[in-house]
Design an enzyme around this catalytic site. Sequence first.
Site, PDB file in Angstrom:
ATOM      1  NE  ARG A 177      46.818  39.163  36.300  1.00 35.38           N
ATOM      2  CZ  ARG A 177      47.726  38.301  36.692  1.00 35.38           C
ATOM      3  NH1 ARG A 177      48.725  38.699  37.486  1.00 35.38           N
ATOM      4  NH2 ARG A 177      47.681  37.035  36.307  1.00 35.38           N
ATOM      5  CD  GLU A 196      44.282  40.681  30.555  1.00 36.47           C
ATOM      6  OE1 GLU A 196      45.339  40.121  30.911  1.00 36.47           O
ATOM      7  OE2 GLU A 196      44.140  41.192  29.450  1.00 36.47           O
TER       8      GLU A 196
END
Length: 380
Positions: free
Chosen positions: A239, A359
């Site tokens: 992320r 993500e």
Amino acid sequence: MLPTEEAADLLALVRELADEQLLPQVDEAEAAARFPREVFTMLGRSGLLSLPYPEDFGGGAQPYEVYLQAVEEIARGWMSIAVGVSVHSLTAFPMATFGTPEQQERWLHGMLSGDQLGAYGLSEPQAGSDVASIRTRAVRDGDDYVLTGTKSWISHAGHADYYTIFARTSDDGGRGLSCFHVPAGTAGLGFAEPERKMGLHCDTVREVLLDNVRVPASHRIGEEGQGMPIALAALDAGRLGIAAAATGLAQRALEVATAYAQEREQFGRPVADNQGLAFLLADMAAAVGSARASYLHAARLKDAGQPHSQECSIAKLVATDAAMRVTTDAVQVLGGYGYTTDFPVERLMREAKVTQIFEGTNQIQRVVISRHLLTQPERT
């Protein structure tokens, strides 16, 4: 403020590489949807595919705040490449963090050398953000595991040299997942046709088909049932990679819009002299700066060994929403030209959209953030 002179020199090198190697070819390559393996090879030989990993295994031993700023600079030049760098780093994370010394000695050098490119096999058709719903199975058969199932939305599928695959070794929900290293070319490993996407055309994405793929038990990373903690730890790092890439994408859009506003004349003066447009550019710059600050804050917590999962989700949420807003505003600044393929901002806007999705969607980031807030002890 960078932590060392070496880091400053490194980022200057990446910036130069983006200007001289990536920007000149990105438009043509994206239009042709060509997988740029030679670019990844070049980055690997420059040491840019292994920056946050230990030197003992061929890594760059750079703190995450430096690695992420390198990803941002790459994204400023070519978003598909930056996403690929982040994905490749993600594929090496389980081996580097949870692998045995024997596994690391056997495989990690190759992963970090630049000669190999990895793919991360977590998502499935019915299990995207809901990792605990993974159905791909890994059945123990003597000294081997036999993997069967389908992985979806896998970057580098068909081009990767190895696949980090998460599969179910028991029916115990999230505690029933395990992680495996699957080399390319293993019998039973196949691929669907590439997805036809809105953007990131050079980031080849396909389903990975596992039809009785047999791997030795020595290819399992971590213990049986440890797959969920491995996946979640890796996703925090992933992320941050996407947050940095989204920031670089937004920075490029801001640069194009600013240059255009200074050059384009209407009513006998540059359109940048219009306060309404100048303030729009100011808001775009503020969004980019906020995105950069959010991912750097999370990275510095990670580098310091402090809890950072909530901050990773905040960074991903803030940076990707900023990228969507900034690229949309860049199209507006360019007016009709912004809607044409003669300028890059329409491509940047299309590429920004997916950053809010992969993500972990930004809705999932809000779930993660709110859970952290609501489970923290009250301050007294």
